[in-house]
Enzyme design. Structure first.
Site, short mmCIF file in Angstrom:
data_model
loop_
_atom_site.label_atom_id
_atom_site.label_comp_id
_atom_site.label_asym_id
_atom_site.label_seq_id
_atom_site.Cartn_x
_atom_site.Cartn_y
_atom_site.Cartn_z
N HIS A 194 -1.20 6.43 1.36
CA HIS A 194 0.13 6.67 1.92
C HIS A 194 0.46 5.62 2.99
CE1 HIS A 194 0.79 10.88 0.46
NE2 HIS A 194 -0.53 10.87 0.38
N GLN A 230 -4.97 16.72 -0.94
CA GLN A 230 -4.61 15.92 -2.13
C GLN A 230 -3.91 16.81 -3.15
OE1 GLN A 230 -7.91 13.90 -4.05
NE2 GLN A 230 -6.53 12.55 -5.20
N ASN A 258 -5.81 11.09 1.05
CA ASN A 258 -6.41 12.42 0.92
C ASN A 258 -7.34 12.49 -0.28
OD1 ASN A 258 -4.72 13.23 3.08
ND2 ASN A 258 -3.04 13.65 1.65
N HIS A 309 -4.40 7.25 -4.19
CA HIS A 309 -3.25 6.54 -3.61
C HIS A 309 -3.39 6.50 -2.10
CE1 HIS A 309 -2.33 10.80 -4.10
NE2 HIS A 309 -1.66 10.71 -2.97
N ASP A 311 7.65 7.24 -2.08
CA ASP A 311 7.30 8.66 -2.24
C ASP A 311 8.58 9.47 -2.42
OD1 ASP A 311 4.56 10.46 -1.15
OD2 ASP A 311 6.46 11.45 -1.53
P1 AMP Z 1 -1.26 13.66 -1.87
O1 AMP Z 1 -0.83 15.02 -1.36
O2 AMP Z 1 -2.01 12.84 -0.88
O3 AMP Z 1 -1.96 13.78 -3.21
O4 AMP Z 1 0.10 12.87 -2.08
C1 AMP Z 1 0.87 12.97 -3.25
C2 AMP Z 1 2.22 12.38 -2.92
O5 AMP Z 1 2.85 12.02 -4.15
C3 AMP Z 1 3.16 13.33 -2.20
O6 AMP Z 1 3.55 12.74 -0.95
C4 AMP Z 1 4.34 13.48 -3.17
O7 AMP Z 1 5.58 13.55 -2.51
C5 AMP Z 1 4.22 12.23 -4.00
N1 AMP Z 1 4.76 12.30 -5.36
C6 AMP Z 1 4.60 13.30 -6.26
N2 AMP Z 1 5.25 13.00 -7.40
C7 AMP Z 1 5.81 11.78 -7.23
C8 AMP Z 1 6.62 10.93 -8.04
N3 AMP Z 1 6.98 11.27 -9.28
N4 AMP Z 1 7.03 9.75 -7.52
C9 AMP Z 1 6.69 9.39 -6.26
N5 AMP Z 1 5.93 10.14 -5.44
C10 AMP Z 1 5.52 11.34 -5.91
#
Ligand code: AMP
Ligand code: ZN
Length: 137
Positions: free
Chosen positions: A103, A95, A88, A101, A32
């Site tokens: 975590h 989300q 989420n 995805h 992440d």
């Molecule tokens: P969510 O809020 O559950 O949708 O989680 C999305 C996650 O994706 C967050 O923890 C972000 O930090 C992560 N994220 C967003 N863009 C990227 C990226 N390009 N590479 C890796 N993680 C990312």
């Protein structure tokens, strides 16, 4: 299945770089970019499914098997003290990337909390009604 506007679809296709910890036919595990803790990573299916509701059950099972494998490996390597596995669904649930995805969040003694909530109280009557409504028949 792919969504042209989805950042995780682009990462899955290798069009946007990621730190990839694992890859097979169905998933990539990537670090992440905004980690809640050292080692925070994401299990991402290669096909685009927005959330748990769209994700086929078989892949949901495979994702959780992979979560166990990754959590075990990461705990050994990082020597962390605990582990959260979170997911989420929907903006109201936090989300921000609408490509399913999981975590993987290693936890460390004395680190700041990352998950907190205030406990609600519902009456016994409400709880009984909810239990009835939520029971899977
Ligand atoms: P969510 O809020 O559950 O949708 O989680 C999305 C996650 O994706 C967050 O923890 C972000 O930090 C992560 N994220 C967003 N863009 C990227 C990226 N390009 N590479 C890796 N993680 C990312
Ligand atoms: Zn996608």
């Amino acid at each position: 299945m792919r969504d042209e506007n989805c950042i995780f679809c682009k990462i899955m296709a290798g069009e946007i770089p990621s730190r990839t910890l694992f890859e097979d036919d169905d998933f990539k595990v990537i670090m992440d970019v905004g980690p809640a803790a050292k080692g925070h990573s994401l299990i991402v299916p290669k096909q685009h499914y927005a959330d748990i509701y769209e994700l086929p059950s078989e892949l949901a099972g495979e994702a959780m098997k992979l979560a166990k494998r990754m959590a075990t490996h990461m705990t050994t390597v990082l020597n962390c003290d605990g582990f959260n596995i979170m997911q989420n669904n929907g903006e109201v649930a936090g989300q921000t990337v609408f490509h399913y995805h999981l975590h993987l969040v290693p936890r460390y003694k004395d680190a700041a909390p990352i998950l907190t909530w205030t406990q609600n109280h519902f009456s016994d009557e409400e709880m009984d009604e909810l239990a009835e409504k939520l029971s899977v028949k």
